[in-house]
Every structure is written in structure tokens, then in C-alpha cells.
Design a protein around this motif. Structure first.
Motif, short mmCIF file in Angstrom:
data_model
loop_
_atom_site.label_atom_id
_atom_site.label_comp_id
_atom_site.label_asym_id
_atom_site.label_seq_id
_atom_site.Cartn_x
_atom_site.Cartn_y
_atom_site.Cartn_z
N GLU A 166 -11.44 -16.33 33.12
CA GLU A 166 -11.46 -17.04 31.86
C GLU A 166 -12.72 -16.69 31.06
N SER A 167 -13.85 -16.66 31.78
CA SER A 167 -15.10 -16.44 31.06
C SER A 167 -15.20 -15.01 30.54
N THR A 226 -20.38 -14.74 37.87
CA THR A 226 -19.06 -15.24 38.22
C THR A 226 -18.72 -14.91 39.66
N ASP A 231 -18.68 -20.35 41.54
CA ASP A 231 -18.55 -21.02 40.25
C ASP A 231 -19.12 -20.08 39.18
N VAL A 232 -18.92 -20.45 37.92
CA VAL A 232 -19.55 -19.67 36.84
C VAL A 232 -20.93 -20.26 36.57
N GLU A 268 -10.17 -20.90 42.44
CA GLU A 268 -10.52 -21.55 41.19
C GLU A 268 -11.70 -20.83 40.54
N ARG A 325 -10.44 -17.80 38.99
CA ARG A 325 -9.75 -18.11 37.74
C ARG A 325 -10.76 -18.33 36.61
N ARG A 326 -11.80 -19.09 36.95
CA ARG A 326 -12.84 -19.34 35.93
C ARG A 326 -13.53 -18.05 35.53
#
Lengths: 778, 536
Positions: free
Chosen positions: B389-390, B369, B351-352, B382, B385-386
Motif C-alpha cells: 500500500e505504501s 516496510t 510494520d511500516v 498484514e 499488505r501495508r
């Protein structure tokens, strides 16, 4: 009508009589061969007449030079004065005792206040003027002005002499040369040549040189100015055709009636010369698609529209209206040219089409189907001088004592010209008597905004006054122009009559007293409600409400207030003007408080004068970018405030300038303390970056000379040293500057400057070397 | 001079005004309880003890200074300031009226003490309001006061306040100094509280100096070089303001300013040309609708902005790269706490993870990340992907070898090669064709200093020089002007005096253009002549 005709004849009679002094002047053998005046005004238009009379009012012997005396006061374009923003200017001209407002009150044929419903700050006083009457009244006034002489003649050249050293400028004007070769000398010269500088009239594809239809342009003068190095630009303007009155079918058009009662332009007039019911109406009609068609189909026949000479962003001619806003109906106002004139001026139909097409187009318009064109519309292209070359007193930077006013500075409109004329006239006169210039600030009047915009920003289109240009619009209203300017005009310029000054003083004190009385009356809101039932005051507020706040309500005026509280308010309703002005002051009271704060800020900046002789391109003590330097060099702002308004001058540059101003002020203060050394300081200034040797303060204790000498820049940052000094000597041994109180300290790693105050020069003794050797010996 | 002992705080201010390298020392003294009675001499003597406590965040130049040298410079400064303080006011014009201005005078970042200064006629009023209507403290003496928000009454901070009645003050006007604790929440709270006092507004670039100048208080020829400093300062502030305006808020502001300018132009056109020329019908009505809509939008934004104000302040730094490169270790190392779970297994972080840290004096939101790789389970996908994105945030640290830029080149990238302890000392270094990079070993801590220095440089470029513009101040400015704009719009009543209504729009536009730049009359005229066929 009968009365009018009689009046006209009388004016003509007095006119011829008044020419005698002039004739006498030129034939008087005792008079010097080349006459000498204080001020010469070139041009007899709206700027010229105001300038000449203003200079004469200030006490200068003034000469008005014009191509033709009978065109003095000619309204060459629209037969109206005033309007929104322009009405403000007229009020201010009147506050300085100018002519145009008073003449308009004697010559109008249709008086109307525009923007009646939009608040008194933007009311626009306006009137249709009888051209003939205006000209007659103006000429009567001009020829009756004491100290003012009028002479016919075209000016070909300026007489230039050595500049005065205490002012900037590369030369000084000292008179003019006329076309016939004769010369007239004067202390100051004002140029108000309007569109006559290389004026060119355009109708269709035809072009011929003329300042106005039927008048010769000034070409020699334009060349002289260009040779002097003035930056000249080209602008264009136009005027519509004139239509025969009896050929128009007015019955099917919208009629506009004048105001009843008429509001006079001048503070000194209670009313105008003509009753509202005797005034003439205006009519409104519209263009239609057929007009558009004619314009678009004939663009190839219209050189004025095609050419690149910059016209205004707004639409001055029907051609530009059609081109920029196609498929629209445009208004055409049919305005009377005068009581006994057979002409109608179609406002909004400025055009430069060939004559026959003009007639064709006009007959397309409703009501004008059978209209006859008496004089075709035409365009004028003319030279103007970039107004950034003049100071806010309208004197040129380049030539001392030469002033520009009116259309020559790139403005348009009678009122703008008149406003500049008054200021130029006053300043030319003040310059002769060596008094400080009379400058109206942006915070004091529309005149100030006009001149500040011109002199700091320049213009690329004919500059027209709008109220939206004015930051402090709510403070600079038509109603209070006398308080803003009459008092100053009397004290600082001496251009205002005693009578007018006393009236303004009375008005000012009455207003102040009235406002303080209104502030002192306080009742609860419910009591106000009982006293004045029609006011929609909210009764929920528990705080007492001042009478001034009640007066803010639209439905309350001084009369109703005085009815509710007769004592002490009754006496303020006796003078109608006072009552109305109190109401206006109340309306804007809350906002004016904030605006006053801003005004103070602006005035603070304007109080910081930049030195006039500063050479921005070469000065080293201010760190400025090249771009900023060029901008400052061209506009030559007089104050920090003006400099900060020049686009592209950064805040950092302003801070640097500020620093410069402060140090200059200090230097001046030092100079004032020791006035004898003025010359020495100036010499020292010239010796920029010259090496100076600083002597030790305690001479006898010195052992070695060389290690304590230092480099002194005699201007702003005098250098650094680690000793106290009492005098210094330049390295080329030509001058010695004595210093007192020179504190010189230094701290390792940190730099501090010397604060030196030169107090006098001593000539270098011939035996300097032996003196130095003596020091060396010690 | 001898009997007018200046309070120490004056020195603090003057020092921070001059951006002396020593600015941190006096601040620490203000915290000390004997600040009021401290003498300059003891200050210099004790300065050294405090030096080390602040060394970790003081500019690098400080640590290189030798103690005697430092004391010498400080003594000199003290002398100068003494003279500045006791110099009689010059015969210049009386303290100018006009608005009262306020600004954060100390540097940005997490410092022990932040100094907020006001200057102008309402200074005393503001001080009384913030200190809950108590009497003004004795002039030029430090006193401890509880500051509270005048609107909510909520306490903001216990702070030292100093009251300098004009003309014996830095600017020559009434001045107040608030020495508050340096946290962003406190500072922005006090700034906002000041902004809500009527008559106060945030200072423009260089405005304090200008006022001091105008009142003959500052002789720049005496302090040579200060002009250059102001130059740098105003330029930096301008750049800072521009940078702050690049974001979403700037976009919004420009949009609003455009709408308002257009509405104003139409009202002005109606005033200047409404009678003579034929404007279309409904010009005023249209302007009215636009102004009302703007009022609603501004109101909504302001309510929202107040809530989100204290949440995050600072740049985003995202650590990204292939799995098992040591990103989480790096995050833990930088934040000095176990933010992420670390294991030798690739794909531990899914997760971020965000943590606020103080990097080299800058407030930073550090994000860990998931490692970027393809073909793993949906949960990790996922995470990847996050992670991608970040990367759209400001600064990026790319860890491990060979990772190419994961996003477009407009972002600042710092290539860090971890596990440098695995390189054999004699063996070949990393591949020579790599872009500029830093070597780091999270295990041994080798290379961390270099990384911190590089980060500091990057952050300085992103956030601006900490000693000039402060995001807090800029934000307070935004809020002040937006609120001012909203207040002015509420006075817009075109049905009554139209000149008054237009004035309200002018004031409102003035506030917005303070944020966006521009705002001349020519813009208005341009719109008028573009939109309407006027003129004769």
C-alpha cells in the motif's frame, strides 16, 4: 402625429438645401481638379456617420462617401438602440460628443431602462427608434456639420504611395478611386463598409450579391484589400421578416409599456422629445412546437444555416435556437418600426427560410395567425478583416493612415459600430495633424474593452458587447461616462464642444465635493436611526457612521439624507442628476477602492509601450519561442499589457519583452540626450551584428591594435571588452561611431555588457588605412 | 559611496536573488551577532571558515571552488551590490501602488536562515503588525525582533528584520526582509502571518523583478543573463505550481473553480440577458445554492488545512523489496539513527516505520516496510499488505536483486543492490541483464555517496529545484487564495445590487483561477451560450 409629419417635411427641405455646397464644390472651376481632403470616410452607416462627424469636430476637412445619400443613417436591422452593455457604449459615444445618442433622444418611440433592479452599474438604456425619424435627424445633423462634405459614389480602389519612414506599414493611403474613375485625395481614409465587402444575401437557397437588401456590394474594394495582404474572414448575420402592423392581433398578447419618466441617452438632454404617454408599446409572444417542426423539416431548403461560415455562439436566428435548444418556447418581441410605420419588427425571428415558408411559420405563432409578411427575413454573408491587423487607434498595421471601423472589424450592432466610428474619426484627424493617437484603455471605458478585445484577441463570431466582458464593470458605469471620457476627449482629441466640457467639469467637481462632504458627516448609528427611521442600520456598532455609508442603504437616497441633515446636504438635491449620481457613487464606494488598485496595475502595464517597428519574427535580442513570436507578430500589441492578454504568450515571454522595452527606453533616452545622432543611431541599428572595431580610450599608450578590437553589436547588447573606448569603427571601414562614457569592465567568469552611448558619426577619412598604420606603428 | 555603508543583509538578498552558489555564506553571517557592523572585507576574510560548516548541503559546485577564486568572485559581487544599493533612484515613475507582495526569497529545504521579502506600500504596516506594533526599525539596518502571529499573538520566531523604505530598495517600493530560522514550520508560519495582513498577497512568478523593473531599479543589460534566469525561474515556478496542483488539492480546486465559474456565468447571463431573452426560472436561486455550498466546502477545507499544515512536508521515499535484503539497515543508514530493528533473520520488520529525514537537502518521509513474501503468518501478511500500500507514494527505493516493480510504472524507482561487500572483487559482477541499478553495502558504507546523489536527482525531479519553487510558498499561496475566495463569497448577496454580487463572485473566481489557471471572460461566455438560448 401632425407635428411629426411637419417635422419630416422640414427635414427633407433642409436636406435638399444642404446639398448646394457639394454641388458648388464639384462645379467650382477654381477648385483643383482632384479635390483634396484631410479625411475621407467611406460608408454612411453608423460607424461612418460617427467617424465623419468626429473627424470634422476635430477640425479636419472631411468627405463622407456613400453609395446613396438617402441611406445615410439607415437602421438596416432592428428598430432599436441600446440595451445592456450597448447602452454603456452609447453613453460613451455621447461623452465624446458623438451623434447617435442625441439623435436617439429625438427619434425614439419607446424608452426603457433595462436591469433597473440589478444595480446602476448594469443599467441598460434602450429605446425603440422610429427608423424614418432617425434617418431624417441623422441626415440633418450630418449635412449641418461644419467642415463635412457628403458625396455619393462607390469606391473601387485605394490610392497608395510611399510609406512615411517614421511609421510602420508597407505603404500609405493617400486617396480613393471611385467607380467612375475619378480620384479624391486625402491624408487619412476610414473604411466603414459594414456588410458591403462582398456582401451576399441569402433567402432559402437563393443567393445574390448585395450589401443590404436592394444595395450593391463593394467587390473591387474587397479585392484591393485582399491584394494588399489583409487577412479576410467571412461572417454571417441575419434579419427577421417585417410584418404588417394591422394584420396582428395585439389584444391577446403581453403588452410592455415604456418607462415613465423616460431616461435620455445623452448627457446634454434633460429629457427626450416625446412624452411617455405618447410612446408606443411593445408586445411579447412566444414560438411553439409547430415552429420547431417547420424549421427542422426544411433544413434542406436553408443554405445559410447549413454553411460552414462561422456564426456566433449565441443564437441569432430562430433556426439556430431551434437546433441548439429544442423543445423550448422562444420569445418573440413585436417592436414598432416607427410612429407612422405600418411595419412590425418581430425581434427574435431572424430567419433565412424561403419566403413562403417564412409566412407559414409566422402564422403558427400566437397573435400572428393572420400576419402578412411585407419583407422576408434574410441572411447576409460578408467579408470582415481580422481586427488583429489594426492598432487600438483603429489604423491598420499594413497601410499607413488607413482606418477600419464598424462591422468590417467583425462586430455586430449599431452601438459597437458607432463606438468604433468615433475613435476612428478622432484618430484619423489626429494623424493628419501629427498628434499622438487617442486610445481608450480597458480601464476607461467599454469602448476600450471592445477595441482591446478586437485588436489583441481577434474574433471568430460577430463581436457583441456584453457587460460580462468588462473587468472593471463597477467603475465603468453609464452614469459616469462623461467623467471618464469627456474630459479626455476635450483635452487629448479636441472632439468635444466647450459647452459639454464645461458641464462635465462642473459635474466632476460637484461630485467630488459632494462625496467629501458626505464623508465628513459622521454620527453615531443610533443618531442616524433617529434621523432616518426607515433605514435598517445596525445600532450595535460603536464607531461613528459616515453619511456616505448611510447613503449605501437601499432605502436611503439623497432626498431623505438631506431631510435629515439639511445643512450642508440640501444643495446637492437641487440637481436631480447630481443627487442620483452621488447615490450611485456611495453604493459602489467600498468596492471601487479595490478596483482602483487593480486598474492602476493594468495601467502600469499599459504605460509600457512596445516599439511599433519591432519585427517579432526576426528580432534576436528578445528570447521568445517561435509560437509566441508568431502570435505577437500577428496581433502587434502596443503595450506590455495588451501582450500579456494574448492567449499563449507566457509570463517568461512577457518578462523578456519587458526587458526589451526597458532597454529600448534607455536607448531612446540616450537619443534624446544627443538628438543630433538620431540618424546615426538608426543607421547603427540597421547594421545589426556588424563588426565594429573598438578603439582604445588612451590612444598614445597603445602598443598593438588587434588584441583590443572587439565585436560590437550596435543594437542592444553591445558586446564585451576589457578596455575603455572612445570611438569605434566598423570592420568594413565605412563608418565610425564615437562613444562617450563607454564603461567596459569584465570579471573573470562573469559576463557584463558594455554600456555604450554613441554620440555621433564621422565619415571615414579617405586615408583610413594610413591612420590605422600609424596606430599600428605606435 | 564610501559613507553609505550598506548593511550586510542587502548583500545576502542580492546574492540569493541571483542564486549565487555562495548564498549560504552570508546567511550564516546574519546569524552572527555582529552582523550589523561587519564590513565587507572581514566578511570575505571570514567567509572561508563558514564555508565548511555549510559544505554538506551546499550545491556540489561550491565544494569544487578554490578558496581564492571564491573570494574573488565574492568581492566582485560585493562591489556590484554596493553599487546597486547606492545607485540613486532613476527618474522612472514613482513606486507603483497596488498590492503588497511577499515571497520566500531563499531556497527551499532545511537551511539555517530563510529570507522572506515583501514589497509594496503595506510593507511597513506588515512589519509593524508582525513585530507587535513596535516602531519601524532604522532604515537599512538589521535589527533583532520577535515575530508573532497577528491573529493569535503566538510567537513565531526571533528574526532579523530589515526595513528598506522606498525608493532606495531593491524594487523601488517599500521593502521588508525577514531573516527567519529556516525550519519549515517557522517559514510557513511567517508566510501565513503575512498572508493574513490585509493588503498583502503572495507574489506571482517573477513579480519582484517586474516591480524592480517598472521602477527603473534593475537594469538587466547590466547583469547579463538575469533574463534567462527569470525565464528559468518563472517556468520552474509555473511547473512547480502545476505539479502541486496535480494532487488531491488541485483536483478540489479545479472542481471549485468549475462550480464558481458556472455560478458566475449564470449570474452574468442573468445580468446581460435577463430582461430581453427568456432565461429559465430559478437561474439565480440555483447559483445562490451552489455558491453557499461552495462556501461551506471551502470553509471546512480551510479549517482542516490549518491543522494539517505543519505535519508533513516533503516527498515519501519507501524502501521495499524481498525479506532480508537489508532494507532496515538502509533506512537506519540514511536516517543516521536506529529507526528499525536489524537482525540477520528474514521478516524482522513487520510494520511500516516512518521517519522524517533530510535527504540531500530535501525533507523526506522515509518508510521502512516489511519484506515482500508470500506464505507467512497473518501478522507479517498484514505487514506485506501495508508495504504494498505504501508503495503508492512518491519515490521508491527497491532493494535487493531481482525485485520487479511492485507497482505501476508511473512511480519513480531506484534499484539498489545491497550487500555489495559479498561480491568477490575478482568474481563476476551482478547479472548483466539487470535494469539500471546502484551497488551498495550497508555494512561498509560503500556506494552510499552514489545512492545519495541518485536520490537527490530523483527528489529534485519530484519536488522541483529547491532554489526556485518552494512547496511551503505554494501552500501559503493556496491558503491565501482560498481564504480570499471565501472572503469574497461572503460578500455575495444577490438580493441587493446584482452587479455588486457578481463582482464578489468575480473576485472569488479570480482567487481560485490564480491556483488553477484559466479564468478568462471567454469561458464565462462559453458557458452562457451553452446553457442559455440568448441572442437576437
Amino acid at each position: 402625429m401632425f407635428y411629426l409629419r411637419g417635422c419630416g417635411r422640414w427635414v427633407a427641405a433642409s436636406f435638399t438645401k444642404q446639398q448646394f455646397p457639394l454641388v458648388r464644390l464639384s462645379s467650382d472651376s477654381a477648385a483643383p481638379r482632384t479635390p483634396h481632403f484631410d479625411v475621407i470616410v467611406i460608408g454612411g452607416g453608423h460607424a461612418g456617420t460617427e467617424a465623419a462627424t468626429a473627424a470634422a469636430r476635430c477640425g479636419s476637412r472631411t468627405l463622407l462617401l456613400t453609395h446613396r445619400v438617402d441611406t445615410i443613417g439607415q437602421m438596416s436591422c432592428n428598430p432599436s438602440f441600446g440595451g445592456i452593455g450597448k447602452g454603456h457604449l452609447m453613453r460613451e459615444v455621447d461623452a465624446l460628443d458623438g451623434l447617435c445618442s442625441r439623435i436617439c433622444d429625438q427619434s425614439g418611440v419607446h424608452y426603457k431602462v433595462l436591469n433597473r433592479r440589478k444595480g446602476p452599474a448594469v443599467w441598460g438604456l434602450r429605446a425603440q427608434i422610429d427608423r424614418k425619424l432617425y434617418k431624417q435627424n441623422m441626415q440633418k445633423e450630418i449635412l449641418n456639420t461644419p467642415l463635412l462634405t457628403v458625396q455619393e459614389g462607390a469606391v473601387e480602389d485605394l490610392i497608395l504611395t510611399e510609406p512615411e519612414p517614421e511609421h510602420t506599414g508597407k505603404c500609405r493611403v493617400s486617396g480613393v478611386v471611385l467607380v467612375d474613375g475619378s480620384t479624391v485625395y486625402a491624408e487619412s481614409v476610414i473604411l466603414t463598409t459594414g456588410t458591403f465587402l462582398r456582401g451576399m444575401i441569402v433567402i432559402g437557397l437563393e443567393m445574390h450579391p448585395a450589401g443590404r437588401l436592394g444595395d450593391q456590394p463593394s467587390i473591387g474594394l474587397a479585392q484591393t484589400l485582399e491584394k494588399l495582404g489583409f487577412v479576410v474572414g467571412r461572417l454571417k448575420t441575419g434579419t427577421p421578416p417585417r410584418i404588417a402592423k394591422d394584420s396582428i392581433n395585439f389584444s391577446i398578447l403581453n403588452k410592455q409599456t415604456p418607462d415613465n419618466p423616460s431616461v435620455p441617452f445623452s448627457f446634454t438632454n434633460e429629457t427626450v422629445w416625446i412624452k411617455p404617454e405618447d410612446q408606443l408599446p411593445c408586445y411579447l409572444t412566444y414560438t411553439n412546437p409547430r415552429v420547431d417542426e417547420i424549421v427542422l423539416n426544411n433544413l434542406h431548403l436553408n443554405s445559410h444555416v447549413k454553411e460552414t461560415t462561422r456564426g456566433p455562439r449565441y443564437c441569432p436566428s430562430i433556426e439556430s435556437k431551434v437546433l441548439r435548444f429544442p423543445n423550448r418556447l422562444h420569445q418573440v418581441w413585436l417592436e414598432p418600426e416607427g410612429m407612422d410605420s405600418d411595419l412590425i419588427y418581430p425581434q427574435g425571428l431572424s430567419m433565412t427560410l424561403p419566403t413562403e415558408l417564412q409566412e407559414k411559420m409566422i402564422t403558427c405563432i400566437r397573435g400572428l395567425e393572420k400576419a402578412k409578411v411585407i419583407q422576408p427575413g434574410y441572411g447576409v454573408q460578408y467579408d470582415y478583416l481580422d481586427p488583429r491587423q489594426i492598432t487600438p487607434s483603429l489604423e491598420t498595421h499594413l497601410v499607413q493612415r488607413l482606418f477600419f471601423a464598424g462591422q468590417i472589424n467583425g462586430t455586430t450592432g449599431y452601438e459597437e459600430a458607432a463606438a468604433q466610428g468615433v475613435i476612428a474619426g478622432i484618430n484619423a484627424s489626429l494623424r493628419v495633424s501629427r498628434k499622438p493617437p487617442f486610445v481608450v484603455s480597458r480601464t476607461e471605458g467599454y469602448i476600450g474593452v471592445l477595441i482591446d478585445d478586437l485588436t489583441t484577441l481577434g474574433t471568430s463570431e460577430p463581436y457583441r458587447m456584453f457587460t460580462s466582458r468588462v473587468e472593471f464593470r463597477l467603475s465603468l458605469r453609464p452614469d459616469n461616462a462623461d467623467i471618464r471620457l469627456t474630459l479626455r476627449g476635450y483635452k487629448d482629441a479636441g472632439c468635444v464642444s466647450q459647452q459639454r466640457y464645461e458641464r462635465a467639469c462642473w459635474m466632476k467637481s460637484s461630485l467630488e465635493e459632494g462625496i467629501s462632504v458626505l464623508k465628513s458627516i459622521e454620527f453615531s448609528s443610533s443618531k442616524w436611526k433617529n434621523l432616518i427611521p426607515e433605514v435598517s442600520i445596525s445600532t450595535s456598532r460603536s464607531l461613528p457612521v459616515r453619511a456616505l455609508d448611510v447613503l449605501k442603504y437601499e432605502e436611503v437616497d439623497m432626498d431623505s439624507l438631506a431631510k435629515a441633515v439639511p445643512e450642508p446636504l440640501k444643495k446637492y438635491t437641487k440637481c436631480r442628476e447630481l443627487a442620483e449620481r452621488l447615490k450611485i457613487e456611495a453604493t459602489y464606494e467600498s468596492v471601487l477602492f479595490h478596483q482602483l488598485q487593480e486598474i492602476k496595475g493594468v495601467q502600469q502595464d499599459e504605460a509600457l509601450q512596445l516599439p511599433k517597428d519591432i519585427d517579432y519574427l526576426t528580432i534576436r535580442d528578445v528570447s521568445l519561442s517561435h509560437e509566441v513570436r508568431e502570435k505577437l507578430h500577428f496581433s502587434r500589441p502596443q503595450t506590455i499589457g495588451a501582450a500579456s492578454r494574448i492567449p499563449g504568450v507566457t509570463p517568461a515571454a512577457i518578462i523578456n519583452l519587458l526587458r526589451f522595452v526597458k532597454t529600448t527606453q534607455q536607448r531612446q533616452a540616450a537619443m534624446n540626450e544627443s538628438p543630433k545622432t538620431d540618424q546615426c543611431l538608426r543607421n547603427a541599428d540597421r547594421l545589426q551584428e556588424r563588426q565594429f572595431l573598438l578603439s582604445p580610450a588612451t590612444l598614445p599608450r597603445r602598443t598593438s591594435l588587434t588584441d583590443t578590437f572587439l565585436t560590437l553589436k550596435p543594437t542592444l547588447s553591445p558586446g564585451r571588452a576589457s578596455l575603455k573606448a572612445s570611438w569605434c569603427i566598423s570592420t568594413d571601414f565605412t563608418s565610425v561611431v564615437t562613444l562617450t562614457g563607454a564603461k567596459v569592465t569584465t570579471i573573470p567568469g562573469l559576463r557584463t555588457p558594455v554600456s555604450t552611448r554613441p554620440t555621433g558619426t564621422v565619415p571615414i577619412p579617405k586615408n583610413i588605412y594610413s591612420i590605422l598604420n600609424t596606430y599600428e606603428g605606435r | 559611496m564610501r559613507n553609505s555603508k550598506p548593511p550586510l543583509a542587502v548583500i545576502c538578498t542580492a546574492l540569493c536573488q541571483a542564486r549565487s552558489v555562495l548564498s549560504s555564506i552570508p546567511y550564516s553571517y546574519c546569524q552572527s551577532r555582529c552582523a550589523r557592523t561587519l564590513k565587507i572585507r572581514s566578511h570575505v576574510a571570514r567567509g572561508t571558515t563558514f564555508r565548511y560548516t555549510h559544505l554538506h548541503r551546499a550545491p556540489a559546485s561550491l565544494s569544487t571552488l578554490h578558496q581564492p577564486m571564491e573570494a574573488k568572485i565574492f568581492r566582485w559581487w560585493a562591489g556590484r551590490i554596493l553599487r546597486l544599493c547606492t545607485r540613486r533612484s532613476s527618474g522612472a515613475a514613482a513606486p507603483g501602488s497596488g498590492a503588497t507582495i511577499f515571497a520566500l526569497s531563499s531556497g527551499q529545504g532545511r537551511c539555517g536562515i530563510a529570507v522572506i521579502r515583501t514589497s509594496g506600500p503595506s510593507s511597513g504596516h506588515a512589519l509593524r503588525i508582525l513585530t507587535a506594533a513596535r516602531d519601524l526599525p532604522p532604515a537599512r539596518h538589521a535589527s533583532l525582533r520577535l515575530l508573532s502571529d497577528p491573529r493569535s499573538g503566538e510567537p513565531l520566531d526571533r528574526a532579523l528584520v530589515l526595513w528598506f523604505p522606498g525608493p532606495r530598495s531593491f524594487t523601488g517600493e517599500d521593502c521588508v526582509e525577514f531573516h527567519v530560522h529556516g525550519g519549515p514550520a517557522v517559514v510557513s508560519g511567517v508566510l501565513q502571518a503575512l498572508g493574513s495582513v490585509p493588503g498583502l498577497r503572495p507574489a506571482e512568478a517573477g513579480e519582484f523583478t517586474r516591480r524592480a523593473f517598472a521602477n527603473g531599479k534593475l537594469n538587466l543589460t547590466e547583469v547579463e543573463g538575469l533574463a534567462d534566469l527569470i525565464h528559468a525561474e518563472t517556468e520552474a515556478q509555473r511547473r512547480q505550481a502545476l505539479r502541486q496542483l496535480d494532487g488531491e488539492l488541485g483536483h478540489l480546486c479545479r472542481g471549485w473553480a468549475e462550480t464558481l465559474t458556472k455560478a458566475l456565468a449564470h449570474v452574468e447571463a442573468y445580468i446581460d440577458f435577463g430582461e430581453d431573452d427568456n432565461l429559465e426560472e430559478g437561474v439565480l436561486e440555483q447559483a445562490d445554492i451552489e455558491v453557499r455550498a461552495l462556501e461551506v466546502a471551502l470553509g471546512a477545507h480551510l479549517r482542516d488545512a490549518r491543522r494539517g499544515q505543519r505535519l508533513r512536508s516533503g516527498a515519501h521515499v519507501v524502501v521495499t523489496g524481498p525479506p532480508n535484503a537489508g532494507k532496515s539497515s538502509l533506512v537506519n543508514l540514511l536516517s543516521r539513527k536506529p529507526v528499525s530493528i536489524v537482525s540477520p533473520e528474514p521478516g524482522t520488520t513487520r510494520d511500516v516505520l516512518e521517519t522524517p529525514v533530510d535527504l540531500a537537502g530535501f525533507p523526506v518521509l522515509l518508510s521502512d516496510t516489511a519484506g515482500l513474501r508470500e506464505g507467512v503468518g497473518p501478522v507479517e501478511q498484514e505487514g506485506v499488505r501495508r508495504a504494498r500500500e505504501s508503495c503508492n507514494f512518491l519515490a521508491t527505493v527497491v532493494a535487493s536483486v531481482g525485485a520487479q516493480s511492485p507497482s505501476d510504472s508511473s512511480q519513480r524507482l531506484l534499484l539498489v543492490l545491497n550487500k555489495s561487500d559479498l561480491l568477490s572483487p575478482e568474481g563476476p559482477g551482478p547479472r548483466p541483464d539487470l535494469p539500471p541499478h546502484l551497488l551498495l553495502s550497508c555494512l561498509t558504507g560503500e556506494g552510499l555517496d552514489g545512492l545519495l546523489e541518485a536520490l537527490r536527482k530523483e527528489l529534485a525531479a519530484v519536488c522541483g529545484d529547491p532554489s526556485t519553487g518552494s512547496p511551503l510558498l505554494t501552500r501559503a499561496r493556496h491558503q491565501h487564495h482560498l481564504q480570499g475566495c471565501l472572503d469574497a463569497l461572503s460578500h455575495y448577496k444577490p438580493s441587493k445590487d446584482l452587479a455588486l454580487a457578481a463582482e464578489a463572485l468575480r473576485v472569488a473566481r479570480g482567487h481560485l483561477t490564480r491556483l488553477t489557471g484559466g479564468g478568462g471572460t471567454e469561458e464565462i461566455l462559453d458557458i452562457i451560450f451553452r446553457d442559455f438560448c440568448v441572442g437576437k
